[in-house]
Design an enzyme around this catalytic site. Structure first.
Site: not given
Ligand code: NAD
Length: 284
Positions: A167, A180
């Site tokens: 990130s 985070y």
């Molecule tokens: P999201 O919450 O939509 O997806 C995360 C998924 O992980 C969910 O489906 C959840 O059920 C699953 N999950 C949670 N705990 C779990 C576990 N213990 N075991 C297995 N699965 C599990 O989040 P997102 O926005 O798609 O983010 C995905 C990744 O990208 C994350 O690492 C997040 O930190 C990173 N990220 C997101 C953004 C953004 O803007 N959305 C920006 C930077 C980084």
């Protein structure tokens, strides 16, 4: 030699943890479009199955697998299912992760006076250790454990690769989210460590660092009820040279590039920002 430079992952087996989530589902669908067989791994069985069904509807091959990235035995069970249904694993995308309000402060800057006036403000000093630990575990252990479980047998596969999700917070922390930010910095560091460790057996390990995207989950933080940007959103836009938020689709090219060993065979240990220039800009 390549005949052309299109992505082609035909026959590869890709595991996407958090594959039922917002970004993970884009990764699953993109990998499937270029021929990979997808194991959609998610804590939520319903989400994993939903995305697997969507991939299949779009003509791809996919399997929804419920598994917890924090439970090594559970991950081993998932691996056995995936191998028997789809075959040996070539690609691991560690997409499970995220933040939690219990690891987040209300204030950007600590102020003795302000906190005396408003005891309800949750400062860094009030954060519940369990909340901090949850975010650290989900992101850090949730990346390390799947790398342990899936990575060992990948060493025997030509062109095998692991992609982590870091990130912007990993480069310079954002206010309010110490857990985070620290966890994502650990993911970037682990990416470099594992890339070095696996270098002699041909497994490349890289990460993407998404910039700021508007997704359904953060929309309320970034837009008010009238649909105008909040103060935090304005700050982000001012710090993003391209002057806009990204779309989840804009991460896909970097993921496919890193996943396709024909195109990125000499790339390992990098964290690729996909951020409209955010990480390059000092603000001046
Ligand atoms: P999201 O919450 O939509 O997806 C995360 C998924 O992980 C969910 O489906 C959840 O059920 C699953 N999950 C949670 N705990 C779990 C576990 N213990 N075991 C297995 N699965 C599990 O989040 P997102 O926005 O798609 O983010 C995905 C990744 O990208 C994350 O690492 C997040 O930190 C990173 N990220 C997101 C953004 C953004 O803007 N959305 C920006 C930077 C980084």
């Amino acid at each position: 030699m390549l005949n052309n430079y299109g992505f082609d992952l035909t026959g590869k087996v890709a595991v996407v943890t958090g594959g039922g989530g917002v970004l993970g589902s884009y990764f699953c669908k993109a990998l499937a479009k270029v021929g990979a067989k997808i194991a959609v791994v998610d804590l939520s069985e319903a989400s994993a199955q939903k995305i697997a069904d969507e991939v299949i509807e779009e003509g791809g091959t996919a399997l929804g697998v419920a598994s917890n990235v924090l439970d090594i035995d559970n991950l081993k069970e998932a691996k056995a299912i995936i191998e028997s249904e789809l075959g040996e694993i070539d690609i691991l995308i560690n997409g499970a992760g995220g933040n939690h309000p219990n690891g987040t402060t209300d204030d950007e800057f600590y102020s003795v006076d302000a906190n005396k006036q408003d005891p309800d403000v949750k400062t860094f000093f009030d954060l519940d250790p369990k909340g901090i630990g949850f975010v650290m575990d989900l992101n850090v252990m949730g990346t390390i454990l799947p790398a342990q479980v899936f990575g060992e047998s990948m060493a025997k596969r030509e062109g095998a690769t692991i992609i982590n999700v870091s990130s912007m917070n990993a480069f310079t922390p954002l206010t309010k989210i110490p857990a985070y930010s620290g966890a994502k910095a650990a993911i970037s560091n682990f990416t470099q460590w594992l890339a070095t460790y696996m270098s002699k057996v041909g497994v490349r390990v890289n990460a993407i660092a998404p910039g700021f995207l508007i997704t359904t989950q953060n929309e309320k933080l970034l837009k008010n009820e009238e649909g105008d940007y909040t103060l935090r959103a304005e700050k982000i836009l001012n710090a993003t040279p391209m002057g806009r938020f990204g779309e989840p689709e804009e991460l896909v090219g970097a993921v496919l590039f890193l996943a396709d060993a024909r195109l990125s065979s000499f790339v390992t240990g990098v964290v690729v920002p996909v951020d409209g220039g955010f990480s390059s800009y000092s603000g001046v």
